[in-house]
Write a protein that holds these residues in place. Structure first.
Motif, PDB file in Angstrom:
ATOM      1  N   GLY A  14      -1.576   2.249   4.770  1.00  0.00           N
ATOM      2  CA  GLY A  14      -1.073   0.886   4.928  1.00  0.00           C
ATOM      3  C   GLY A  14       0.017   0.826   5.980  1.00  0.00           C
ATOM      4  O   GLY A  14       0.478   1.856   6.466  1.00  0.00           O
ATOM      5  N   THR A  15       0.428  -0.394   6.310  1.00  0.00           N
ATOM      6  CA  THR A  15       1.488  -0.565   7.295  1.00  0.00           C
ATOM      7  C   THR A  15       2.846  -0.271   6.666  1.00  0.00           C
ATOM      8  O   THR A  15       3.782   0.152   7.330  1.00  0.00           O
ATOM      9  CB  THR A  15       1.492  -2.009   7.829  1.00  0.00           C
ATOM     10  N   THR A  16       2.941  -0.533   5.345  1.00  0.00           N
ATOM     11  CA  THR A  16       4.217  -0.366   4.663  1.00  0.00           C
ATOM     12  C   THR A  16       4.302   0.964   3.936  1.00  0.00           C
ATOM     13  O   THR A  16       5.333   1.614   3.931  1.00  0.00           O
ATOM     14  CB  THR A  16       4.415  -1.500   3.630  1.00  0.00           C
ATOM     15  N   LYS A  17       3.168   1.331   3.327  1.00  0.00           N
ATOM     16  CA  LYS A  17       3.191   2.584   2.574  1.00  0.00           C
ATOM     17  C   LYS A  17       1.847   3.289   2.643  1.00  0.00           C
ATOM     18  O   LYS A  17       0.815   2.664   2.889  1.00  0.00           O
ATOM     19  CB  LYS A  17       3.553   2.318   1.100  1.00  0.00           C
ATOM     20  N   LYS A 191     -10.204  -1.229   4.610  1.00  0.00           N
ATOM     21  CA  LYS A 191      -9.237  -1.566   3.564  1.00  0.00           C
ATOM     22  C   LYS A 191      -9.560  -2.835   2.752  1.00  0.00           C
ATOM     23  O   LYS A 191      -9.435  -2.822   1.538  1.00  0.00           O
ATOM     24  CB  LYS A 191      -7.832  -1.645   4.140  1.00  0.00           C
ATOM     25  N   ILE A 214      -2.751  -9.096   0.982  1.00  0.00           N
ATOM     26  CA  ILE A 214      -1.715  -9.301   2.004  1.00  0.00           C
ATOM     27  C   ILE A 214      -0.688  -8.182   1.937  1.00  0.00           C
ATOM     28  O   ILE A 214       0.071  -8.063   0.981  1.00  0.00           O
ATOM     29  CB  ILE A 214      -1.015 -10.668   1.831  1.00  0.00           C
ATOM     30  N   GLY A 217       1.585  -5.566   7.411  1.00  0.00           N
ATOM     31  CA  GLY A 217       1.201  -5.937   8.768  1.00  0.00           C
ATOM     32  C   GLY A 217      -0.118  -6.670   8.882  1.00  0.00           C
ATOM     33  O   GLY A 217      -0.450  -7.190   9.947  1.00  0.00           O
ATOM     34  N   GLY A 239       3.400  -9.558   5.457  1.00  0.00           N
ATOM     35  CA  GLY A 239       4.768  -9.785   4.995  1.00  0.00           C
ATOM     36  C   GLY A 239       5.841  -9.422   6.010  1.00  0.00           C
ATOM     37  O   GLY A 239       6.929 -10.003   6.001  1.00  0.00           O
ATOM     38  N   GLU A 258      14.649  -8.248   4.767  1.00  0.00           N
ATOM     39  CA  GLU A 258      13.662  -7.805   3.775  1.00  0.00           C
ATOM     40  C   GLU A 258      14.232  -7.952   2.364  1.00  0.00           C
ATOM     41  O   GLU A 258      13.578  -8.412   1.438  1.00  0.00           O
ATOM     42  CB  GLU A 258      13.276  -6.349   4.075  1.00  0.00           C
ATOM     43  N   LYS A 261      14.440 -11.569   1.355  1.00  0.00           N
ATOM     44  CA  LYS A 261      13.105 -12.069   1.029  1.00  0.00           C
ATOM     45  C   LYS A 261      12.728 -11.741  -0.412  1.00  0.00           C
ATOM     46  O   LYS A 261      12.248 -12.588  -1.149  1.00  0.00           O
ATOM     47  CB  LYS A 261      12.091 -11.440   1.991  1.00  0.00           C
ATOM     48  N   LYS A 262      12.983 -10.514  -0.810  1.00  0.00           N
ATOM     49  CA  LYS A 262      12.592 -10.111  -2.163  1.00  0.00           C
ATOM     50  C   LYS A 262      13.539 -10.651  -3.227  1.00  0.00           C
ATOM     51  O   LYS A 262      13.112 -10.957  -4.331  1.00  0.00           O
ATOM     52  CB  LYS A 262      12.502  -8.586  -2.250  1.00  0.00           C
ATOM     53  N   GLY A 326      -1.941  -7.043  -2.929  1.00  0.00           N
ATOM     54  CA  GLY A 326      -1.042  -6.557  -1.873  1.00  0.00           C
ATOM     55  C   GLY A 326       0.386  -7.004  -2.163  1.00  0.00           C
ATOM     56  O   GLY A 326       0.619  -7.903  -2.983  1.00  0.00           O
ATOM     57  N   GLY A 327       1.340  -6.366  -1.495  1.00  0.00           N
ATOM     58  CA  GLY A 327       2.750  -6.620  -1.765  1.00  0.00           C
ATOM     59  C   GLY A 327       3.169  -8.080  -1.691  1.00  0.00           C
ATOM     60  O   GLY A 327       3.960  -8.558  -2.515  1.00  0.00           O
ATOM     61  N   LYS A 330       3.204 -10.684  -4.513  1.00  0.00           N
ATOM     62  CA  LYS A 330       4.298 -10.747  -5.494  1.00  0.00           C
ATOM     63  C   LYS A 330       5.261 -11.900  -5.206  1.00  0.00           C
ATOM     64  O   LYS A 330       6.169 -12.161  -5.989  1.00  0.00           O
ATOM     65  CB  LYS A 330       5.068  -9.411  -5.491  1.00  0.00           C
ATOM     66  N   THR A 331       5.093 -12.571  -4.070  1.00  0.00           N
ATOM     67  CA  THR A 331       5.961 -13.707  -3.738  1.00  0.00           C
ATOM     68  C   THR A 331       5.774 -14.820  -4.771  1.00  0.00           C
ATOM     69  O   THR A 331       4.687 -15.358  -4.881  1.00  0.00           O
ATOM     70  CB  THR A 331       5.597 -14.279  -2.345  1.00  0.00           C
ATOM     71  N   SER A 365       0.440  -4.273  -5.539  1.00  0.00           N
ATOM     72  CA  SER A 365       0.458  -3.610  -4.232  1.00  0.00           C
ATOM     73  C   SER A 365      -0.253  -2.253  -4.280  1.00  0.00           C
ATOM     74  O   SER A 365      -0.433  -1.620  -3.249  1.00  0.00           O
ATOM     75  CB  SER A 365       1.882  -3.490  -3.683  1.00  0.00           C
TER      76      SER A 365
HETATM   77  N1  LIG Z   1       8.576  -9.021  -4.416  1.00  0.00           N
HETATM   78  C1  LIG Z   1       8.138  -9.272  -3.202  1.00  0.00           C
HETATM   79  N2  LIG Z   1       8.174 -10.527  -2.690  1.00  0.00           N
HETATM   80  C2  LIG Z   1       7.695 -10.777  -1.443  1.00  0.00           C
HETATM   81  N3  LIG Z   1       7.161  -9.855  -0.642  1.00  0.00           N
HETATM   82  C3  LIG Z   1       7.095  -8.598  -1.099  1.00  0.00           C
HETATM   83  C4  LIG Z   1       7.569  -8.235  -2.380  1.00  0.00           C
HETATM   84  N4  LIG Z   1       7.367  -6.920  -2.570  1.00  0.00           N
HETATM   85  C5  LIG Z   1       6.778  -6.471  -1.430  1.00  0.00           C
HETATM   86  N5  LIG Z   1       6.613  -7.465  -0.543  1.00  0.00           N
HETATM   87  C6  LIG Z   1       6.067  -7.371   0.813  1.00  0.00           C
HETATM   88  O1  LIG Z   1       4.765  -6.801   0.784  1.00  0.00           O
HETATM   89  C7  LIG Z   1       4.536  -6.090   1.997  1.00  0.00           C
HETATM   90  C8  LIG Z   1       3.987  -4.723   1.691  1.00  0.00           C
HETATM   91  O2  LIG Z   1       2.745  -4.819   1.109  1.00  0.00           O
HETATM   92  P1  LIG Z   1       1.972  -3.545   0.511  1.00  0.00           P
HETATM   93  O3  LIG Z   1       0.630  -4.002   0.085  1.00  0.00           O
HETATM   94  O4  LIG Z   1       2.823  -2.895  -0.518  1.00  0.00           O
HETATM   95  O5  LIG Z   1       1.908  -2.514   1.710  1.00  0.00           O
HETATM   96  P2  LIG Z   1       0.900  -2.227   2.915  1.00  0.00           P
HETATM   97  O6  LIG Z   1       1.426  -2.993   4.080  1.00  0.00           O
HETATM   98  O7  LIG Z   1       1.082  -0.763   3.104  1.00  0.00           O
HETATM   99  O8  LIG Z   1      -0.442  -2.634   2.486  1.00  0.00           O
HETATM  100  C9  LIG Z   1       5.859  -6.031   2.733  1.00  0.00           C
HETATM  101  O9  LIG Z   1       5.864  -6.967   3.787  1.00  0.00           O
HETATM  102  C10 LIG Z   1       6.862  -6.413   1.662  1.00  0.00           C
HETATM  103  O10 LIG Z   1       7.984  -7.070   2.197  1.00  0.00           O
END
Ligand SMILES: Nc1ncnc2c1ncn2[C@@H]1O[C@H](COP(=O)(O)OP(=O)(O)O)[C@@H](O)[C@H]1O
Ligand SMILES: [Mg+2]
Length: 440
Positions: A14-17, A191, A214, A217, A239, A258, A261-262, A326-327, A330-331, A365
């Motif tokens: 992933g872009t984040t993890k 993916k 989502i 990236g 995100g 960041e 946002k959370k 996706g992360g 959780k918004t 996520s």
């Molecule tokens: N509680 C939250 N509220 C809003 N955005 C979130 C929250 N937790 C994670 N994110 C966002 O989700 C994104 C990461 O998504 P994730 O699916 O974990 O990773 P990947 O990009 O590796 O697929 C990031 O942009 C992060 O800021």
């Protein structure tokens, strides 16, 4: 101890993890696996789903693998990889063959011919590789909804086939990266498809649904109907774009943005945004401005990009609506925003095997990771549910058969190792024959 045949390993880039999932087959329960560990590490060197710095990406993969190894207590040596390729294309072609002048039962050769006919409709450009070849549906004498045509009687066999292609350099980079980190690539799955498998129920897939995953990236889309994926797509927005917007509009460093946002939703709004963010001089941020920024970016993503991809813009094709993962899923409030825009039911997916997942790694996520395990199990159950090109071919770029453009095929993994170089069309045909015979 090394991986044994009853251990399944998935690695999601992933872009984040980077997430690494390890599951164990239960020999007493066919087609099921128990999750025994999930490792994760922040992704570095990956932007908008693409590897931009190989060394950093390799290090991230290694860290995630190590994390998973610590959890399960043995060394990991191979995995099935899910990865993004924003320029993914998914094309549907159809094929038709005659069964003769009088009705007769469909034989293995007929299925083979119809797959070939559907594939011959497609010319794959030289810089792309076919990643997935997915039989979507069969019809006999015009009657669709045939799940397995073998042995069914008729005069005309038709099929629709989805081919998922990606730019060759992206695949090479991903394979390279994972193998440099010491993990043999057993197979690859795009993916959004893995996310859909992790997020959707069989029922949703059957009635028609859109999976929207989502991440940081990218946003992945998969459309399902009648139990089969019709189309996959990747939008290079996620995100991180929200974080960037917040950083520039509120004039904050990225890590603070960041955090804002959370925290914006998890705490009392007034408190969350006004005070000190570790070392920053106290500064007041208007929560409404922050909310507007988030809302604007999400609306842009949904209205301009997601809506544009919905086939025929007809929500009635997808009565089960949208399933989010996706992360970014959780918004808080994201479901309501989507319902408002699409006028469809919206659900945020929990991992289907939620109860098996370790605490802290059991939210939406990690859906993509669980989807890789489901993908492996699906392929084992039915070797032509997803017909993949062999990794050896993807690695070398020798993927296209000049006449007919036919995709290679890799037999379902039995868990053991063993070279699979040189698999070609013949193997695919043999394998399909075998599985059809088994079913018959
Ligand atoms: N509680 C939250 N509220 C809003 N955005 C979130 C929250 N937790 C994670 N994110 C966002 O989700 C994104 C990461 O998504 P994730 O699916 O974990 O990773 P990947 O990009 O590796 O697929 C990031 O942009 C992060 O800021
Ligand atoms: Mg993700």
């Amino acid at each position: 101890m090394f991986r044994d045949p009853d251990t399944l390993v998935g690695l999601g880039v992933g872009t984040t993890k980077i997430a690494v999932i390890v599951a164990e087959r239960d020999p007493r329960v066919p087609e099921s696996a128990q999750i025994i560990g999930i490792g994760a590490a922040p992704s570095q060197g990956i932007r908008k789903g693409l590897i931009v710095d190989l060394e950093q990406a390799v290090r991230s993969v290694r860290n995630a693998v190590r994390d998973a190894e610590n959890m399960v207590g043995f060394k990991l040596t191979e995995a099935l990889i899910s990865f993004n390729a924003p320029e993914v294309e998914s094309v549907m072609t159809s094929g038709m063959v005659s069964l003769g002048r009088a009705p007769r039962p469909v034989a293995v050769d007929d299925v083979e011919r119809v797959i070939e006919a559907a594939q011959s409709e497609l010319a794959i450009p030289a810089n792309r590789v076919s990643l997935h070849t997915i039989p979507v549906r069969y019809s006999i004498d015009g009657n669709f909804g045939i799940e397995n045509p073998m042995g069914m009687t008729g005069m005309r066999l038709e099929m629709e086939l989805q081919t998922v292609t990606v730019p060759m350099p992206h695949v090479h980079n991903v394979i390279n990266c994972v193998e440099k980190a010491g993990i043999r690539v057993e197979g690859l799955v795009i993916k959004p498809l893995a996310s859909a498998l992790g997020a959707l129920t069989d029922e949703e897939m059957r009635v028609g649904v859109i999976s929207l995953s989502i991440g940081g990236g990218t946003t992945g889309l998969t459309f399902y109907r009648e139990g089969r994926p019709l189309k996959v797509g990747i939008i290079p927005i996620g995100g991180d774009h929200i974080t960037n917007d917040l950083a520039s509009i509120l004039r904050l460093p990225l890590n603070r943005a960041e955090e804002v946002k959370k925290r914006l939703f998890t705490e009392n709004r007034e408190e969350a945004v006004v005070t000190d963010l570790k070392g920053t001089p106290d500064r007041s941020i208007d929560p409404n401005v922050a909310l507007d920024v988030i809302g604007c970016r999400l609306e842009e993503l949904f209205v301009e990009h997601v809506q544009a991809q919905i086939p025929e813009r007809d929500p009635h094709l997808f009565p089960a609506g949208l399933v989010l993962s996706g992360g970014v899923a959780k918004t808080p409030g994201i479901g309501a925003l989507l319902t408002d825009i699409f006028k469809m039911p919206v659900r945020v997916a929990d991992p289907l095997d939620y109860y098996q997942m370790p605490p802290g790694r059991n939210d939406t996520s990690y859906i993509n990771a669980t989807g890789i395990i489901r993908y492996i199990l699906c392929q084992e159950r039915n070797s032509y549910s997803f017909i993949d090109s062999p990794v050896s071919q993807l690695r070398s770029g020798v993927h296209r058969i000049p006449d007919g453009g036919r995709t290679g095929y890799e037999p379902p993994r039995t868990g053991g190792s063993g070279g699979r170089g040189g698999q070609n069309v013949r193997n695919m045909i043999e394998r399909i024959k075998e599985s059809l015979k088994e079913l018959f």
